[in-house]
Design an enzyme around this catalytic site. Structure first.
Site, mmCIF file in Angstrom:
data_model
loop_
_atom_site.group_PDB
_atom_site.id
_atom_site.type_symbol
_atom_site.label_atom_id
_atom_site.label_comp_id
_atom_site.label_asym_id
_atom_site.label_seq_id
_atom_site.Cartn_x
_atom_site.Cartn_y
_atom_site.Cartn_z
ATOM 1 C CB ILE A 278 -41.476 -119.947 -106.136
ATOM 2 C CG1 ILE A 278 -42.215 -121.593 -106.093
ATOM 3 C CG2 ILE A 278 -42.624 -119.003 -105.811
ATOM 4 C CD1 ILE A 278 -42.499 -121.946 -104.594
ATOM 5 N N GLY A 279 -40.617 -117.249 -108.188
ATOM 6 C CA GLY A 279 -39.922 -115.936 -108.269
ATOM 7 C C GLY A 279 -38.521 -115.754 -108.771
ATOM 8 C CB ALA A 280 -36.637 -117.979 -110.863
ATOM 9 N N GLY A 281 -38.477 -115.337 -112.092
ATOM 10 C CA GLY A 281 -38.426 -114.622 -113.211
ATOM 11 C C GLY A 281 -38.842 -115.388 -114.497
ATOM 12 C CE LYS A 282 -41.306 -121.056 -112.462
ATOM 13 N NZ LYS A 282 -41.040 -120.336 -111.258
ATOM 14 C CB THR B 75 -40.879 -111.899 -116.343
ATOM 15 O OG1 THR B 75 -41.907 -111.812 -115.260
ATOM 16 C CG2 THR B 75 -40.718 -110.795 -116.990
ATOM 17 C CG ASP C 297 -44.134 -120.540 -117.391
ATOM 18 O OD1 ASP C 297 -44.811 -121.615 -117.747
ATOM 19 O OD2 ASP C 297 -45.030 -119.529 -116.715
ATOM 20 C CD GLU D 255 -46.638 -116.713 -105.620
ATOM 21 O OE1 GLU D 255 -46.227 -117.492 -106.257
ATOM 22 O OE2 GLU D 255 -45.849 -115.465 -105.554
#
Length: 211
Positions: A13-17, A19, A86, A147
């Protein structure tokens, strides 16, 4: 022209996948499959009461992911060069193993094994790896209300579960990229580098890169 038909960008979660998937799809005119997690009514409830809502959450995610991938990957599009997603359907198992009780997971795993053969496998899985502090910064920055209470321990648990699962996959090409010290969104050189890495050739198994 890329040598992939189906590319999966994964990460915690939040890794940028999402984007990165969008950036690649835009540049290569690829079909883009994005997980529709924001429409899941169980997700905010799960973050408030994980024990109560873990099982319905994971089942609903599995159903939604399967339905979306089945529809998208079986439809032919002559005007798209390849497909980028993603998420990888197997993330359902990874999250379920981390959130469900043993008996619930056994049932979930049985259901998963029934549907998995009906989906194509990706040519490459890219896992974006970043530390918990960096993930939390990204989570805070994007500002999704539900989140904001995610604990470091939960992110670490998910990260460990991903890496443990990927190590068991012996018949897939997996690329783990450490993105702790790069910003591929705002730095074009960083994006060019990560893109170059992704579109190289790799053997079956896990390959690691640090940028």
């Amino acid at each position: 022209m890329t040598h992939y038909d189906f590319l999966c960008i994964e990460g915690n979660i939040g890794a940028g996948k999402t984007t990165l998937s969008k950036m690649i799809a835009d540049e290569f005119n690829a079909r883009l499959i994005l997980e529709q997690f924001e429409d899941n009514s169980f997700l905010p409830k799960f973050y408030e009461d994980p024990d109560k809502y873990a099982f319905p959450l994971e089942l609903s995610f599995l159903a939604e992911r399967f339905q979306q991938l089945k529809a998208e990957l079986t439809a032919h599009d002559l005007f798209r060069s390849f497909t980028v997603s993603d998420y990888f359907i197997n993330k359902s198992l990874i999250f379920a193993r981390s959130t469900l009780k043993d008996d619930e997971y056994a049932l979930f795993n049985k259901l998963f094994s029934i549907i998995l053969p009906n989906l194509p496998k990706p040519n490459l899985i890219v896992f974006l790896h970043a530390g918990v502090e960096r993930l939390q910064q990204n989570i805070q920055k994007r500002g999704r209300v539900y989140e904001q209470k995610i604990m470091d321990g939960y992110l670490l648990k998910i990260q460990d579960a991903y890496l443990a699962y990927l190590r068991t996959q012996k018949d897939m090409k997996i690329l783990i990229i450490n993105t702790e010290n790069i910003d591929f969104v705002n730095n074009s050189e960083h994006y060019a580098k990560i893109k170059e890495i992704i579109f190289s050739d790799y053997p079956i198994g896990i390959t690691h890169f640090s940028l």
